[in-house]
Design a protein around this motif. Structure first.
Motif, mmCIF file in Angstrom:
data_model
loop_
_atom_site.group_PDB
_atom_site.id
_atom_site.type_symbol
_atom_site.label_atom_id
_atom_site.label_comp_id
_atom_site.label_asym_id
_atom_site.label_seq_id
_atom_site.Cartn_x
_atom_site.Cartn_y
_atom_site.Cartn_z
ATOM 1 N N PRO A 149 0.753 -1.107 -0.145
ATOM 2 C CA PRO A 149 0.234 0.096 0.033
ATOM 3 C C PRO A 149 1.138 1.185 -0.013
ATOM 4 O O PRO A 149 0.542 2.267 -0.520
ATOM 5 C CB PRO A 149 -0.610 -0.299 1.266
ATOM 6 C CG PRO A 149 -1.115 -1.718 1.576
ATOM 7 C CD PRO A 149 0.706 -1.677 0.579
ATOM 8 N N SER A 150 2.163 1.401 0.376
ATOM 9 C CA SER A 150 3.203 2.119 0.872
ATOM 10 C C SER A 150 3.634 3.012 -0.781
ATOM 11 O O SER A 150 3.744 4.078 -1.400
ATOM 12 C CB SER A 150 3.811 2.158 1.670
ATOM 13 O OG SER A 150 4.512 1.544 0.809
ATOM 14 N N ASN A 151 3.229 2.144 -1.337
ATOM 15 C CA ASN A 151 3.638 2.239 -3.239
ATOM 16 C C ASN A 151 3.322 2.511 -3.927
ATOM 17 O O ASN A 151 2.845 2.551 -4.984
ATOM 18 C CB ASN A 151 4.844 1.563 -3.430
ATOM 19 C CG ASN A 151 4.151 0.006 -4.061
ATOM 20 O OD1 ASN A 151 2.975 0.011 -3.707
ATOM 21 N ND2 ASN A 151 4.770 -0.892 -3.342
ATOM 22 N N ARG A 152 1.667 2.644 -3.462
ATOM 23 C CA ARG A 152 0.660 2.804 -3.995
ATOM 24 C C ARG A 152 0.657 1.855 -5.647
ATOM 25 O O ARG A 152 -0.111 2.706 -6.644
ATOM 26 C CB ARG A 152 0.508 4.134 -4.653
ATOM 27 C CG ARG A 152 0.489 5.197 -3.645
ATOM 28 C CD ARG A 152 0.212 6.646 -4.658
ATOM 29 N NE ARG A 152 1.414 6.989 -5.424
ATOM 30 C CZ ARG A 152 2.432 7.690 -4.589
ATOM 31 N NH1 ARG A 152 2.976 8.216 -3.456
ATOM 32 N NH2 ARG A 152 3.149 7.829 -5.873
ATOM 33 N N SER A 153 0.436 0.621 -5.123
ATOM 34 C CA SER A 153 0.233 -0.342 -6.471
ATOM 35 C C SER A 153 -1.332 -0.423 -6.460
ATOM 36 O O SER A 153 -1.776 0.112 -5.449
ATOM 37 C CB SER A 153 0.763 -1.416 -5.570
ATOM 38 O OG SER A 153 0.171 -2.728 -6.287
ATOM 39 N N VAL A 169 -3.212 -6.101 0.432
ATOM 40 C CA VAL A 169 -3.593 -6.010 1.790
ATOM 41 C C VAL A 169 -4.847 -7.016 2.351
ATOM 42 O O VAL A 169 -4.718 -7.562 3.213
ATOM 43 C CB VAL A 169 -4.041 -4.755 1.756
ATOM 44 C CG1 VAL A 169 -4.796 -4.451 3.260
ATOM 45 C CG2 VAL A 169 -2.942 -3.453 2.424
ATOM 46 N N ALA A 170 -6.047 -7.893 1.447
ATOM 47 C CA ALA A 170 -6.929 -8.828 1.881
ATOM 48 C C ALA A 170 -5.941 -9.904 2.147
ATOM 49 O O ALA A 170 -6.750 -11.214 2.884
ATOM 50 C CB ALA A 170 -7.668 -8.843 0.477
ATOM 51 N N MET A 171 -4.829 -10.007 0.649
ATOM 52 C CA MET A 171 -4.222 -11.250 1.180
ATOM 53 C C MET A 171 -3.138 -11.178 2.901
ATOM 54 O O MET A 171 -3.478 -12.170 3.463
ATOM 55 C CB MET A 171 -3.579 -11.416 -0.006
ATOM 56 C CG MET A 171 -3.832 -11.940 -1.513
ATOM 57 S SD MET A 171 -2.925 -12.437 -2.750
ATOM 58 C CE MET A 171 -1.819 -11.091 -3.232
ATOM 59 N N GLY A 196 3.118 -6.450 -6.703
ATOM 60 C CA GLY A 196 3.677 -5.494 -5.237
ATOM 61 C C GLY A 196 4.720 -4.505 -5.042
ATOM 62 O O GLY A 196 4.647 -3.403 -3.675
ATOM 63 N N ASN A 197 5.781 -4.261 -5.887
ATOM 64 C CA ASN A 197 6.705 -3.194 -5.679
ATOM 65 C C ASN A 197 7.186 -2.439 -6.534
ATOM 66 O O ASN A 197 7.422 -1.983 -7.385
ATOM 67 C CB ASN A 197 8.242 -4.195 -6.428
ATOM 68 C CG ASN A 197 8.716 -5.567 -5.269
ATOM 69 O OD1 ASN A 197 8.366 -5.806 -4.206
ATOM 70 N ND2 ASN A 197 9.135 -6.859 -6.182
ATOM 71 N N TRP A 198 5.416 -2.027 -7.480
ATOM 72 C CA TRP A 198 5.083 -0.889 -7.758
ATOM 73 C C TRP A 198 5.859 0.057 -8.332
ATOM 74 O O TRP A 198 5.864 1.223 -6.462
ATOM 75 C CB TRP A 198 3.660 -0.845 -7.604
ATOM 76 C CG TRP A 198 2.685 0.448 -8.779
ATOM 77 C CD1 TRP A 198 2.548 1.561 -8.790
ATOM 78 C CD2 TRP A 198 2.820 0.172 -9.598
ATOM 79 N NE1 TRP A 198 2.356 1.808 -9.716
ATOM 80 C CE2 TRP A 198 2.256 1.002 -10.831
ATOM 81 C CE3 TRP A 198 2.345 -1.320 -10.510
ATOM 82 C CZ2 TRP A 198 1.400 0.728 -12.092
ATOM 83 C CZ3 TRP A 198 2.152 -1.295 -11.714
ATOM 84 C CH2 TRP A 198 1.825 -0.185 -12.183
ATOM 85 N N ASP A 199 6.661 0.681 -9.206
ATOM 86 C CA ASP A 199 7.341 1.597 -9.072
ATOM 87 C C ASP A 199 7.286 1.607 -10.253
ATOM 88 O O ASP A 199 8.171 1.391 -11.282
ATOM 89 C CB ASP A 199 9.128 1.257 -8.691
ATOM 90 C CG ASP A 199 9.930 3.100 -8.558
ATOM 91 O OD1 ASP A 199 9.023 3.725 -8.564
ATOM 92 O OD2 ASP A 199 10.852 2.732 -8.768
#
Length: 184
Positions: free
Chosen positions: A64-68, A75-77, A125-128
């Protein structure tokens, strides 16, 4: 050494692409398979030997902190205890097994499929996207898909032998054509 050109051709949605392979292509395909196999085996083995791999915090906090765009799903997982327990086993051991499959060229397409799937999840997950939508996770996903598409397990791999294994006098892949989705 005689040189043979191999032409590839594929038609998708009415568009046909053709290309010719260089004689060195086989070595580069093998190198991609081994590179990804060693990378995944080493990464998984490190996690298994450390014995403390836990995905829960990553799923609920890092993503969530990387705004994926998939943050809510992660988060649900991460808030589902049985799923976190599954991921804590599946990621390290999955990396080990995918790595071994690629290193030995056994069940290569199956290993490459799961490797590509894991890389897709890592990509989300590593959204950047600060430098564009293509990053290492995305590129590795495409490498896994290339390994599968080229049948890299047939190049100095066990899949070449497994495919020829005879069942009732017929090669395995002829008797059971669906095995082509796992081997190669």
């Amino acid at each position: 050494m005689a040189s043979r050109e191999v032409t590839l051709e594929s038609t998708v949605a009415g568009y046909t692409a053709t290309g010719k392979l260089h004689t060195l292509s086989v070595w580069f395909i093998l190198a991609l398979r081994l590179m990804m196999g060693i990378a995944f085996f080493q990464s998984g083995l490190d996690k298994v030997l450390a014995g403390d791999f836990s995905a829960g915090g990553y799923l609920t906090q890092a993503v969530p902190s990387n705004r994926s765009p998939a943050a809510d799903l992660f988060v649900a997982m991460g808030n589902t205890p049985w799923f976190v327990d599954f991921v804590n086993i599946a990621v390290p051991w999955g990396e080990v097994l995918i790595g071994l499959g690629l290193i030995f060229g056994a069940l290569t397409r199956l290993a490459a499929f799961w490797g590509a799937f894991m890389m897709l999840l890592f990509y989300l997950g590593n959204w950047d996207v600060a430098h564009g939508y293509i990053n290492g996770d995305f590129a590795y996903m495409l490498v896994f898909l290339s390994v599968a598409a080229f049948g890299a397990g047939r190049i100095l791999g066990l899949d070449a032998y497994i495919e020829r294994y005879e069942v009732d006098g017929q090669p395995l892949v002829e008797r059971y054509p669906w095995t082509r989705y796992l081997l190669g």
